[in-house]
Motif scaffolding. Structure first.
Motif, PDB file in Angstrom:
ATOM      1  N   MET A   1       0.824  -1.198   0.000  1.00  0.00           N
ATOM      2  CA  MET A   1       0.000   0.000   0.000  1.00  0.00           C
ATOM      3  C   MET A   1       0.861   1.252   0.000  1.00  0.00           C
ATOM      4  SD  MET A   1      -3.146  -0.844   2.602  1.00  0.00           S
ATOM      5  CE  MET A   1      -4.294  -2.164   2.247  1.00  0.00           C
ATOM      6  N   SER A   3       2.238   4.674   1.089  1.00  0.00           N
ATOM      7  CA  SER A   3       2.301   5.402   2.343  1.00  0.00           C
ATOM      8  C   SER A   3       1.682   6.784   2.223  1.00  0.00           C
ATOM      9  CB  SER A   3       3.751   5.523   2.814  1.00  0.00           C
ATOM     10  OG  SER A   3       4.519   6.236   1.862  1.00  0.00           O
ATOM     11  N   GLN A   6      -2.325   5.712   2.523  1.00  0.00           N
ATOM     12  CA  GLN A   6      -2.758   4.904   3.651  1.00  0.00           C
ATOM     13  C   GLN A   6      -3.329   5.780   4.763  1.00  0.00           C
ATOM     14  OE1 GLN A   6      -2.638   1.494   4.047  1.00  0.00           O
ATOM     15  NE2 GLN A   6      -3.661   1.743   6.009  1.00  0.00           N
ATOM     16  N   LYS A  30      -5.498   1.139  -1.749  1.00  0.00           N
ATOM     17  CA  LYS A  30      -4.289   1.767  -1.215  1.00  0.00           C
ATOM     18  C   LYS A  30      -4.453   2.215   0.227  1.00  0.00           C
ATOM     19  CE  LYS A  30      -2.699   3.209  -5.773  1.00  0.00           C
ATOM     20  NZ  LYS A  30      -1.573   2.256  -5.769  1.00  0.00           N
ATOM     21  N   GLY A  31      -5.568   1.841   0.848  1.00  0.00           N
ATOM     22  CA  GLY A  31      -5.726   2.076   2.273  1.00  0.00           C
ATOM     23  C   GLY A  31      -6.458   3.337   2.672  1.00  0.00           C
TER      24      GLY A  31
END
Length: 248
Positions: A1, A3, A6, A30-31
């Motif tokens: 994912m 950063s 996220q 991707k969160g």
């Protein structure tokens, strides 16, 4: 994912289909946590069932000022802060200038200009510092298409506003950048009044472009993800043209 995505909370207007829905799917992977809008409750419910539990649905027609204000009030009441806002909802009603009616002009501007402008204004208290706003514009602001005058003007109008807002909202840490899609296969063609034969013929004509085909929403998603993420922190009033070489 990633950063840079996220844990972000991002609102996407017009996310029940097309570019908005494809972007929602990618951001969830991707969160990110999402708030999505749609103007039809049934379609909004269908989208949420497909997207999953990290999605907050809000019934909001971008042409309805009262619903935009209600959405902002709801988010503030629920203490939802946004890291990103994707202004995607839009309409295309092609008409030659000579036949253009006041209703056509007003309807197009209400959704494509008033809608994103008033949505951004209403959501200012919900936007974190920093936060990213991505406007889904159109290649039509650069390349002339017969019968697309009002559509082109509506997209160009918000781009003009965004240039000023990048100065006015700088102290809030809000940055605004745009994607300019070329011809993309979504529901917009059918909603514009084209039948299936006309749509198929139009898409087939794009085989002569460098990319060799009509674009899909998935072709646009990586650039949208970039602009909405922390990776674009240095960009202000940037435009990413994604037209498959159509304008060459």
């Amino acid at each position: 994912m990633s950063s840079t995505l996220q844990g972000k909370t991002i609102l996407i207007t017009g996310a029940t289909a097309g570019i908005g829905f494809a972007t929602a799917q990618s951001l969830l992977q991707k969160g990110a946590r999402l708030v999505i809008t749609g103007r039809n409750q049934e379609r909004l419910n269908q989208a949420v069932r497909k997207l999953g539990e990290r999605v907050i649905p809000v019934l909001c027609d971008s042409a309805n000022v009262a619903q935009i204000q209600q959405m902002a009030t709801q988010l503030q009441r629920d203490n939802i802060k946004l890291d990103g806002l994707i202004l995607n909802a839009g309409v295309f009603y092609p008409v030659a200038f000579e036949q253009m009616s006041l209703d056509n002009l007003n309807t197009t501007m209400a959704v494509n200009f008033n809608g994103p402008a008033l949505t951004l204004q209403a959501l200012l208290p919900c936007l974190n510092n920093p936060s990213s706003v991505v406007f889904i514009s159109s290649v039509a602001v650069l390349k002339a298409f017969a019968t697309a005058g009002v559509y082109s003007a509506s997209k160009a109008a918000f781009e003009g506003l965004a240039r000023v807002l990048n100065l006015e909202l700088a102290e809030r840490g809000i940055r605004i950048n745009s994607i300019r899609p070329g011809v993309t296969a979504t529901e917009i063609q059918a909603k514009a009044g084209m039948d299936q034969d006309a749509i198929s013929g139009f898409f087939e004509s794009l085989s002569s472009t460098p990319v060799g085909r009509v674009l899909t929403p998935e072709d646009l998603v990586p650039a949208i993800n970039y602009l909405i993420s922390d990776a674009s922190i240095g960009l202000r009033n940037a435009y990413i043209d994604i037209d498959g070489g159509f304008g060459l």
